[in-house]
Write a protein that holds these residues in place. Sequence first.
Motif, PDB file in Angstrom:
ATOM      1  N   SER A 172     -34.112 -40.092 -20.483  1.00  0.00           N
ATOM      2  CA  SER A 172     -34.477 -41.420 -21.017  1.00  0.00           C
ATOM      3  C   SER A 172     -34.702 -42.426 -19.892  1.00  0.00           C
ATOM      4  CB  SER A 172     -33.353 -41.937 -21.917  1.00  0.00           C
ATOM      5  OG  SER A 172     -33.591 -43.278 -22.275  1.00  0.00           O
TER       6      SER A 172
ATOM      7  N   ASN B 143     -21.501 -39.138 -23.188  1.00  0.00           N
ATOM      8  CA  ASN B 143     -21.195 -40.326 -23.981  1.00  0.00           C
ATOM      9  C   ASN B 143     -20.377 -39.839 -25.183  1.00  0.00           C
ATOM     10  OD1 ASN B 143     -21.153 -42.623 -25.529  1.00  0.00           O
ATOM     11  ND2 ASN B 143     -23.326 -42.586 -26.047  1.00  0.00           N
TER      12      ASN B 143
ATOM     13  N   VAL C 161     -29.469 -37.841 -20.549  1.00  0.00           N
ATOM     14  CA  VAL C 161     -30.000 -39.191 -20.345  1.00  0.00           C
ATOM     15  C   VAL C 161     -29.290 -39.949 -19.217  1.00  0.00           C
ATOM     16  CG1 VAL C 161     -30.864 -39.438 -22.717  1.00  0.00           C
ATOM     17  CG2 VAL C 161     -28.576 -40.286 -22.161  1.00  0.00           C
ATOM     18  N   TYR C 162     -28.056 -39.551 -18.908  1.00  0.00           N
ATOM     19  CA  TYR C 162     -27.325 -40.232 -17.819  1.00  0.00           C
ATOM     20  C   TYR C 162     -27.398 -39.440 -16.518  1.00  0.00           C
ATOM     21  CZ  TYR C 162     -25.564 -42.934 -21.755  1.00  0.00           C
ATOM     22  OH  TYR C 162     -25.483 -43.725 -22.867  1.00  0.00           O
TER      23      TYR C 162
ATOM     24  N   ASN D 174     -24.152 -32.373 -23.731  1.00  0.00           N
ATOM     25  CA  ASN D 174     -24.478 -33.705 -23.233  1.00  0.00           C
ATOM     26  C   ASN D 174     -23.691 -33.948 -21.945  1.00  0.00           C
ATOM     27  OD1 ASN D 174     -23.376 -37.021 -24.271  1.00  0.00           O
ATOM     28  ND2 ASN D 174     -25.071 -36.497 -22.958  1.00  0.00           N
TER      29      ASN D 174
ATOM     30  N   LYS E 296     -37.252 -47.886 -25.290  1.00  0.00           N
ATOM     31  CA  LYS E 296     -37.265 -46.620 -26.039  1.00  0.00           C
ATOM     32  C   LYS E 296     -38.324 -45.652 -25.493  1.00  0.00           C
ATOM     33  CE  LYS E 296     -34.926 -45.753 -29.021  1.00  0.00           C
ATOM     34  NZ  LYS E 296     -33.549 -45.176 -28.943  1.00  0.00           N
ATOM     35  N   MET E 297     -38.092 -45.228 -24.272  1.00  0.00           N
ATOM     36  CA  MET E 297     -39.009 -44.299 -23.608  1.00  0.00           C
ATOM     37  C   MET E 297     -38.206 -43.137 -23.041  1.00  0.00           C
ATOM     38  SD  MET E 297     -42.147 -45.615 -23.314  1.00  0.00           S
ATOM     39  CE  MET E 297     -42.791 -44.954 -21.791  1.00  0.00           C
TER      40      MET E 297
ATOM     41  N   ILE F 175     -34.800 -35.858 -29.184  1.00  0.00           N
ATOM     42  CA  ILE F 175     -33.772 -34.993 -29.788  1.00  0.00           C
ATOM     43  C   ILE F 175     -34.198 -34.621 -31.208  1.00  0.00           C
ATOM     44  CG2 ILE F 175     -31.382 -34.984 -30.666  1.00  0.00           C
ATOM     45  CD1 ILE F 175     -30.742 -36.893 -28.220  1.00  0.00           C
TER      46      ILE F 175
ATOM     47  N   GLY G  24     -38.130 -42.668 -26.628  1.00  0.00           N
ATOM     48  CA  GLY G  24     -36.695 -42.623 -26.332  1.00  0.00           C
ATOM     49  C   GLY G  24     -36.175 -41.200 -26.454  1.00  0.00           C
ATOM     50  N   ALA G  25     -34.955 -41.016 -25.938  1.00  0.00           N
ATOM     51  CA  ALA G  25     -34.325 -39.699 -26.049  1.00  0.00           C
ATOM     52  C   ALA G  25     -34.058 -39.368 -27.514  1.00  0.00           C
ATOM     53  CB  ALA G  25     -33.020 -39.690 -25.262  1.00  0.00           C
TER      54      ALA G  25
ATOM     55  N   LYS H 192     -32.111 -45.568 -19.787  1.00  0.00           N
ATOM     56  CA  LYS H 192     -30.874 -45.556 -18.987  1.00  0.00           C
ATOM     57  C   LYS H 192     -31.203 -45.730 -17.513  1.00  0.00           C
ATOM     58  CE  LYS H 192     -29.179 -44.356 -22.833  1.00  0.00           C
ATOM     59  NZ  LYS H 192     -28.404 -45.226 -23.666  1.00  0.00           N
TER      60      LYS H 192
ATOM     61  N   ASP I 238     -28.746 -32.913 -23.553  1.00  0.00           N
ATOM     62  CA  ASP I 238     -28.994 -34.355 -23.483  1.00  0.00           C
ATOM     63  C   ASP I 238     -28.501 -34.843 -22.124  1.00  0.00           C
ATOM     64  OD1 ASP I 238     -28.786 -37.112 -23.630  1.00  0.00           O
ATOM     65  OD2 ASP I 238     -28.130 -37.133 -25.717  1.00  0.00           O
TER      66      ASP I 238
HETATM   67  N1  PMP Z   1     -28.207 -39.635 -25.864  1.00  0.00           N
HETATM   68  C1  PMP Z   1     -27.102 -40.263 -25.462  1.00  0.00           C
HETATM   69  C2  PMP Z   1     -25.927 -39.463 -25.032  1.00  0.00           C
HETATM   70  C3  PMP Z   1     -27.051 -41.654 -25.455  1.00  0.00           C
HETATM   71  O1  PMP Z   1     -25.937 -42.281 -25.067  1.00  0.00           O
HETATM   72  C4  PMP Z   1     -28.191 -42.382 -25.866  1.00  0.00           C
HETATM   73  C5  PMP Z   1     -28.223 -43.897 -25.878  1.00  0.00           C
HETATM   74  N2  PMP Z   1     -27.077 -44.517 -26.223  1.00  0.00           N
HETATM   75  C6  PMP Z   1     -29.317 -41.679 -26.266  1.00  0.00           C
HETATM   76  C7  PMP Z   1     -29.298 -40.308 -26.261  1.00  0.00           C
HETATM   77  C8  PMP Z   1     -30.554 -42.379 -26.766  1.00  0.00           C
HETATM   78  O2  PMP Z   1     -31.426 -42.729 -25.748  1.00  0.00           O
HETATM   79  P1  PMP Z   1     -32.743 -43.579 -26.084  1.00  0.00           P
HETATM   80  O3  PMP Z   1     -32.334 -45.014 -26.139  1.00  0.00           O
HETATM   81  O4  PMP Z   1     -33.665 -43.268 -24.953  1.00  0.00           O
HETATM   82  O5  PMP Z   1     -33.257 -43.106 -27.402  1.00  0.00           O
END
Ligand code: PMP
Length: 363
Positions: free
Chosen positions: A211, A152, A182-183, A148, A222-223, A82, A77-78, A214, A180
Amino acid sequence: MTKMANDHGAINLSQGFPDFEIDPKLISLVHEAMMKGQNQYATMLGVAPLRQILAQVIQKTYSHNVSWETDITVTSGATEGIFACISAFISPGDEVILFDPAYDSYDPAIRLNGGVPIQINLTFPGFSIDWDLVKKKITNRTKMIMVNTPHNPTGSVLKRSDLEELERIALQHNLIVLSDEVYERLMYDEQSHQSVLTLPGLASQSLAIFSFGKTFHATGWKMGYVVAPEYLSREVRKTHQFIVYSVNTPIQYAVSEYLKDSANYTRLGKFYQEKRDFFLEQMKGSSFRPLKTEGSYFQVFSYKHLSDKPDIEMAEEMTKNHKVACIPVSVFYKDRTDNRLLRFCFAKKRETLEKAAAILKKI
Ligand code: PMP
């Protein structure tokens, strides 16, 4: 909030996860990988076919050349990506600049490694970065700056000019940038995602985090992966090795096949834009006022015309009494700034959004 939503039988628009199924093709690919016997430890860096296709995807998407062997590391996961990045570079006393409201893992990850988080609040109501303020906060202890985009919890996105400013600052002060992203695929209204990988100077000092959770509606898997130049990736791999060592093998093989069809990730923007627009349409006539969402799957509403209650109280009351759960935005701020905002996740089926909006309109 998810627990409270479940306890009170509320529609859960709080935590960020889809309530619809993932593509059955992807499930079949995981099944096939398992049946083929791809069930033992993967290599520490991630299986070769996955890193190879990711290097191609990055080239196609951001016109940025990376070596699949040295620049990509597959993570749990991200979140683990991180953490591995912060552990690799942050020593006791190092300062890390981050922007509030922020995803909740950043601050603890910095402090667990002895670092000092330096929070700067994003502007309100646009949630953009005040770069003059950033320059004032840089000291000789500043080691890293975290961004980011898409963001989020607010759905704001960085613009080209932000990246250019970030590049100037990072190069001038020799800072590592943790971005970050992920989106990355959830961008709306014809805008393109501004990745740190698109500016060569910036990319040379950046750790970009992605990630699959997403991108493929599979948050439970969780990748994720970290993309960074060799001299940075080398350090990240040292911490990643002793945090998880390696990541789920059959899913890595399945994803590497699935990524061969670019429609599997490029269609995401349109898919979620329709959801955002549908939710906003359903909310027309309500007392909640939407802020602008340019990316991510979150929609923030202001309720200040409705009530002066603190946002935590408001969110609890909405979950318990009205049966719609959301997240109060103040919890994403170190200083608990409360602009009377609530975050709703629209990664939900149409009927879920319809039902929630029908309730919200009556409040
Ligand atoms: N960064 C942000 C901004 C997120 O919103 C999220 C998930 N809510 C993550 C990281 C974590 O991602 P993952 O589920 O791949 O660990």
